[in-house]
Scaffold this motif. Structure first.
Motif, PDB file in Angstrom:
ATOM      1  N   MET A   1       0.843  -1.197   0.000  1.00  0.00           N
ATOM      2  CA  MET A   1       0.000   0.000   0.000  1.00  0.00           C
ATOM      3  C   MET A   1       0.879   1.247   0.000  1.00  0.00           C
ATOM      4  O   MET A   1       1.993   1.233   0.518  1.00  0.00           O
ATOM      5  N   LYS A   2       0.334   2.312  -0.551  1.00  0.00           N
ATOM      6  CA  LYS A   2       0.971   3.619  -0.521  1.00  0.00           C
ATOM      7  C   LYS A   2       0.014   4.587   0.171  1.00  0.00           C
ATOM      8  O   LYS A   2      -1.071   4.881  -0.337  1.00  0.00           O
ATOM      9  N   LEU A   3       0.425   5.049   1.338  1.00  0.00           N
ATOM     10  CA  LEU A   3      -0.392   5.943   2.146  1.00  0.00           C
ATOM     11  C   LEU A   3       0.169   7.356   2.078  1.00  0.00           C
ATOM     12  O   LEU A   3       1.385   7.555   1.967  1.00  0.00           O
ATOM     13  N   PHE A   4      -0.702   8.345   2.174  1.00  0.00           N
ATOM     14  CA  PHE A   4      -0.257   9.742   2.159  1.00  0.00           C
ATOM     15  C   PHE A   4      -1.157  10.576   3.058  1.00  0.00           C
ATOM     16  O   PHE A   4      -2.230  10.127   3.493  1.00  0.00           O
ATOM     17  N   ARG A   5      -0.721  11.781   3.340  1.00  0.00           N
ATOM     18  CA  ARG A   5      -1.525  12.741   4.103  1.00  0.00           C
ATOM     19  C   ARG A   5      -1.661  13.995   3.248  1.00  0.00           C
ATOM     20  O   ARG A   5      -0.688  14.440   2.631  1.00  0.00           O
ATOM     21  N   TYR A   6      -2.843  14.565   3.221  1.00  0.00           N
ATOM     22  CA  TYR A   6      -3.071  15.700   2.331  1.00  0.00           C
ATOM     23  C   TYR A   6      -3.860  16.796   3.059  1.00  0.00           C
ATOM     24  O   TYR A   6      -4.536  16.553   4.063  1.00  0.00           O
ATOM     25  N   GLY A   7      -3.772  17.999   2.505  1.00  0.00           N
ATOM     26  CA  GLY A   7      -4.489  19.138   3.069  1.00  0.00           C
ATOM     27  C   GLY A   7      -3.534  20.227   3.501  1.00  0.00           C
ATOM     28  O   GLY A   7      -2.308  20.123   3.348  1.00  0.00           O
ATOM     29  N   ILE A  18      -4.579   4.091  -4.787  1.00  0.00           N
ATOM     30  CA  ILE A  18      -5.031   2.814  -5.336  1.00  0.00           C
ATOM     31  C   ILE A  18      -5.059   2.940  -6.855  1.00  0.00           C
ATOM     32  O   ILE A  18      -5.760   3.802  -7.397  1.00  0.00           O
ATOM     33  N   ASP A  19      -4.280   2.110  -7.537  1.00  0.00           N
ATOM     34  CA  ASP A  19      -4.204   2.165  -8.998  1.00  0.00           C
ATOM     35  C   ASP A  19      -3.916   3.582  -9.487  1.00  0.00           C
ATOM     36  O   ASP A  19      -4.546   4.083 -10.435  1.00  0.00           O
ATOM     37  N   GLU A  20      -2.972   4.237  -8.815  1.00  0.00           N
ATOM     38  CA  GLU A  20      -2.504   5.581  -9.158  1.00  0.00           C
ATOM     39  C   GLU A  20      -3.576   6.662  -8.950  1.00  0.00           C
ATOM     40  O   GLU A  20      -3.425   7.791  -9.433  1.00  0.00           O
ATOM     41  N   ILE A  21      -4.643   6.352  -8.239  1.00  0.00           N
ATOM     42  CA  ILE A  21      -5.690   7.325  -7.914  1.00  0.00           C
ATOM     43  C   ILE A  21      -5.673   7.569  -6.411  1.00  0.00           C
ATOM     44  O   ILE A  21      -5.590   6.623  -5.619  1.00  0.00           O
ATOM     45  N   ALA A  46      -5.805  -1.943   5.053  1.00  0.00           N
ATOM     46  CA  ALA A  46      -5.815  -3.029   4.080  1.00  0.00           C
ATOM     47  C   ALA A  46      -7.218  -3.616   3.926  1.00  0.00           C
ATOM     48  O   ALA A  46      -7.670  -3.919   2.809  1.00  0.00           O
ATOM     49  N   ASP A  47      -7.936  -3.744   5.039  1.00  0.00           N
ATOM     50  CA  ASP A  47      -9.317  -4.246   4.986  1.00  0.00           C
ATOM     51  C   ASP A  47     -10.220  -3.279   4.226  1.00  0.00           C
ATOM     52  O   ASP A  47     -11.109  -3.701   3.468  1.00  0.00           O
ATOM     53  N   GLU A  54     -18.244   2.868   0.405  1.00  0.00           N
ATOM     54  CA  GLU A  54     -18.675   4.131  -0.211  1.00  0.00           C
ATOM     55  C   GLU A  54     -17.878   5.326   0.301  1.00  0.00           C
ATOM     56  O   GLU A  54     -17.755   6.336  -0.366  1.00  0.00           O
ATOM     57  N   GLY A  55     -17.322   5.207   1.506  1.00  0.00           N
ATOM     58  CA  GLY A  55     -16.616   6.339   2.109  1.00  0.00           C
ATOM     59  C   GLY A  55     -15.269   6.643   1.509  1.00  0.00           C
ATOM     60  O   GLY A  55     -14.630   7.624   1.892  1.00  0.00           O
ATOM     61  N   LEU A  56     -14.804   5.839   0.564  1.00  0.00           N
ATOM     62  CA  LEU A  56     -13.551   6.152  -0.118  1.00  0.00           C
ATOM     63  C   LEU A  56     -13.825   7.252  -1.144  1.00  0.00           C
ATOM     64  O   LEU A  56     -14.474   7.020  -2.161  1.00  0.00           O
ATOM     65  N   VAL A  57     -13.340   8.427  -0.854  1.00  0.00           N
ATOM     66  CA  VAL A  57     -13.629   9.602  -1.687  1.00  0.00           C
ATOM     67  C   VAL A  57     -12.442   9.885  -2.603  1.00  0.00           C
ATOM     68  O   VAL A  57     -11.314  10.089  -2.134  1.00  0.00           O
ATOM     69  N   ARG A  58     -12.685   9.911  -3.894  1.00  0.00           N
ATOM     70  CA  ARG A  58     -11.627  10.187  -4.855  1.00  0.00           C
ATOM     71  C   ARG A  58     -11.219  11.655  -4.773  1.00  0.00           C
ATOM     72  O   ARG A  58     -12.061  12.563  -4.678  1.00  0.00           O
ATOM     73  N   LEU A  59      -9.901  11.899  -4.824  1.00  0.00           N
ATOM     74  CA  LEU A  59      -9.380  13.257  -4.694  1.00  0.00           C
ATOM     75  C   LEU A  59      -8.866  13.780  -6.024  1.00  0.00           C
ATOM     76  O   LEU A  59      -8.489  13.009  -6.911  1.00  0.00           O
ATOM     77  N   ASN A  60      -8.830  15.095  -6.134  1.00  0.00           N
ATOM     78  CA  ASN A  60      -8.174  15.713  -7.278  1.00  0.00           C
ATOM     79  C   ASN A  60      -6.678  15.426  -7.210  1.00  0.00           C
ATOM     80  O   ASN A  60      -6.090  15.319  -6.124  1.00  0.00           O
TER      81      ASN A  60
END
Length: 285
Positions: A1-7, A18-21, A46-47, A54-60
């Motif tokens: 997994m690749k995790l990041f923090r944004y804002g 996930i898949d470069e998104i 991972a789960d 549904e709570g996985l929100v795609r980001l710009n």
């Protein structure tokens, strides 16, 4: 997994690639901090990926990324850990690892500006492979270390050489200035990089390649370093251990090359992504 923090700085939320998104997962995870790692947070993420709720929100794609981990209790660094770097600065190869603490207030986003400190004359760069501790670690053996890691991160160990060597005291003076620890863009879990022994490490200044090394040139391997450090201090979940930098730091050139306002720093390591920082002068703001 690749995790990041944004804002915005101080208001970062957790995300996952996930898949470069990029996706926001703040509905499920509060932060990538000590509490997250010590409560089996990686398994929870991972789960989530498996369930894709549904709570996985795609980001710009252009969101600001902060440090890949929230402020750790400490950033432990290793100096002179590459044979070619020790040679370029005229230092003898260490018989034991050289360790120092980098202030956690130096933490910076991977694309944020590097600010040259007030009074600085010799601000330098060092591209480094770093590890994030996943659970409390004390008196480890080398073969135990991987089980105690959350993952790996790219770290630019920005350094002020005059503060380090010409102002008396320890190296810490020139290592802990604000913005001197860009970490990220991602926390990459250990399963994504099964072999840390021959990763390409590079850095360019204004488009000119300055560092072009490999982790194979390390004097002490990453897992040995973590085990060694735990003989002297307890490492807590979320702590960062940075493993040194190959040849090509500014101090190693003849004449030396140091950062100045307007410079563009770019660096990267295989599997960990890349960073990009503009250098600015301290303005007091």
């Amino acid at each position: 997994m690749k995790l990041f923090r944004y804002g915005q700085p101080g208001q970062e939320k957790p995300g996952i690639l996930i898949d470069e998104i990029k996706y926001d997962i703040s509905a499920f995870i509060s932060n990538y901090d000590e509490a997250f790692f010590e409560t089996d947070g990686l398994k929870r993420v991972a789960d989530l990926v498996k369930q894709k709720p549904e709570g996985l929100v795609r980001l710009n794609g252009d969101v600001r990324l902060g440090s890949a981990v929230a402020r750790p209790s400490k950033i432990v660094c290793v100096g002179l850990n590459y044979k070619d770097h020790a040679a370029e600065v005229g230092a003898a190869l260490p018989k034991e690892p050289v360790i120092f603490i980098k202030s956690n207030s130096a933490l910076n986003g991977p694309y944020d500006d590097i600010v040259i400190p007030q009074g600085s004359e010799k601000t330098d760069w060092e591209t480094e492979f770093a590890m994030v501790i996943g659970k409390k670690a004390s008196y480890l053996k080398e073969e135990q270390v991987k089980d105690y890691l959350a993952g790996y991160v790219l770290h630019n160990d920005v350094s002020e050489r005059a503060f380090m060597f010409e102002r008396n005291g320890t190296w810490d003076k020139g290592k802990g200035c604000d913005t001197f620890a860009p970490i990220g863009p991602y926390l990459v879990t250990t399963d994504e990089i099964p072999d840390t022994g021959n990763l390409h490490v590079w850095m360019s200044l204004n488009g000119k390649l300055m560092q072009n090394g490999t982790t194979a040139d390390m004097i002490f391997n990453p897992f040995y370093l973590v085990a060694y450090i735990t003989q002297f201090m307890t490492l807590y979940p979320g702590d960062v251990v940075s493993t040194g930098s190959p040849a090509g730091s500014g101090a190693g050139f003849k004449p030396p090359v140091f950062l100045k306002p307007g410079d563009l720093v770019e660096c990267g390591i295989d599997g960990l992504g890349s960073q990009r920082q503009r250098v600015k002068a301290y303005t007091g703001v």
